[in-house]
Design an enzyme around this catalytic site. Sequence first.
Site, PDB file in Angstrom:
ATOM      1  N   SER A  65      43.863  -3.426   4.538  1.00 35.04           N
ATOM      2  CA  SER A  65      42.525  -4.030   4.642  1.00 35.04           C
ATOM      3  C   SER A  65      42.533  -5.477   5.113  1.00 35.04           C
ATOM      4  CB  SER A  65      41.797  -3.929   3.298  1.00 35.04           C
ATOM      5  OG  SER A  65      41.269  -2.645   3.115  1.00 35.04           O
ATOM      6  N   LYS A  68      40.437  -6.239   8.063  1.00 32.52           N
ATOM      7  CA  LYS A  68      39.024  -6.626   7.995  1.00 32.52           C
ATOM      8  C   LYS A  68      38.799  -8.095   8.308  1.00 32.52           C
ATOM      9  CE  LYS A  68      37.488  -3.062   4.695  1.00 32.52           C
ATOM     10  NZ  LYS A  68      38.741  -2.394   4.286  1.00 32.52           N
ATOM     11  N   SER A 129      36.177  -5.186  -0.298  1.00 30.77           N
ATOM     12  CA  SER A 129      36.910  -4.536   0.789  1.00 30.77           C
ATOM     13  C   SER A 129      36.287  -3.191   1.138  1.00 30.77           C
ATOM     14  CB  SER A 129      38.386  -4.342   0.401  1.00 30.77           C
ATOM     15  OG  SER A 129      39.180  -4.108   1.527  1.00 30.77           O
ATOM     16  N   LYS A 256      42.001 -12.224   1.854  1.00 28.85           N
ATOM     17  CA  LYS A 256      41.889 -10.774   1.968  1.00 28.85           C
ATOM     18  C   LYS A 256      43.125 -10.075   1.443  1.00 28.85           C
ATOM     19  CE  LYS A 256      39.404  -7.387   2.763  1.00 28.85           C
ATOM     20  NZ  LYS A 256      40.023  -6.892   1.530  1.00 28.85           N
TER      21      LYS A 256
END
Length: 446
Positions: A65, A68, A129, A256
């Site tokens: 993730s 992202k 997320s 993140k």
Amino acid sequence: MKKSIQTMFIALAAFFITFMSMIPSPITISAAEVQIEAKSAILVDANTGKILYEKEADLALPPASMTKMMTEYLVLEAIEEGVISWTDTTRLSDYAYSLSANSGFSGYFLRQDRDYTVEQLYSAMAVNSDNATSVALAELVAGSEDNFVKMMNEKAQELGLPDAQFVNSTGLANSDLGGNHPPSTSADADNYLSAKSAALLAFHLINDFSTEDGSPLALEYSSLESYEMEGQTSDNWNEMLPGYERHGFEGMDGLKTGYTDMAGYCFTGTAEQNGRRLISVVMKTDSEDARFEETRKLLEYGFNQFEQKEIFPAGYQVEDLKTIPVNKGKEKEVAVATNEAITSVVPKGEEITFTPSYKIDDSLLNKDGELTAPLKKGDVVGTLTYEYSGDQYGYIDEQFADQASVELVVQDDVEKANWFTLIFRAIGDFFVDLFTSVVGWFKGLF
């Protein structure tokens, strides 16, 4: 009596030495002593772009993730360019809804018959997320996730992420998408990113978009400890935010996390302390806790063992370049110096030799290496940079190496000499040259 005083003095001295030996000395940790249990890792000073630590940082791995971050970047760019706005609304497509309804993916179990604002979708993506909201935003910005993936890869090249490969907007492996992968990608493809590229992407995400007060826009959302949608509150996956008890870290405000079976546990973190911001990346750690523990090692190493230091002050003059000759000026030379100080991040307590290096703009010089009058105080004539013995890793991108320099500027006005002065000077130069030639001729006779 004299002997007893001597005995007492010796006893006190012994006590003092023993006491001082019990005071712990400052601990200096070298990069070699920082053992990071991750397949790949990097630590970067976000103000200068200098790499403070790296371990296989150019190895491209599935980022899960952390993908992202690129989705966030393109959404913020679309908002800045007026393509979409925070208040625009959209609904979930069938594919996005299927992701939201799947308990195996990060999500809020959103409804398909409801409008959601861009800010709601972005917040859910940044905090939880959320995969469905990532796809919804990609479809809103580009018309389809397939088009968005093309934008992701184009932006990767533009930002200087040569090892980046994006195949979807979420970071999931295409094989987990049940045939819903973007048509231009293959069913078994995965996203790839190196730790160095992840750190550079994080740098741009932090610095390229700001709030009205100048603070990083992305961190306004990544620093939220929780977010609520449809009556469901989800905590931020980043357990290093200061409010978290187990892993909370001072100054942490992004960025993140990521996890898939292929990627392992990943984390791109950023924290600011005393005006210094660091960016860290760990990839393929063994557990959820490990990604935070290894990140803590990196950040503590960076904040405790490095300092911002002034290398050369404003007004610094290079020893063999204090002045430059001037052609056709009232003065025959002009002083040059740096227009501002040069600072760098260096290890604390190390004796480091800094060697200045300058470059004069050749286009400003005539064939005799002279500047030409008139000149104004502050005119830029070149740049000054430096090298130092402790530079182990260099910079995250060449743009930062180029920025590690300051301008060399003229220190005084130099007016152009009038015609009488120039003629008189030319006559003087003629006789000087003539005398030199004659003297040389006579010397040649003997």
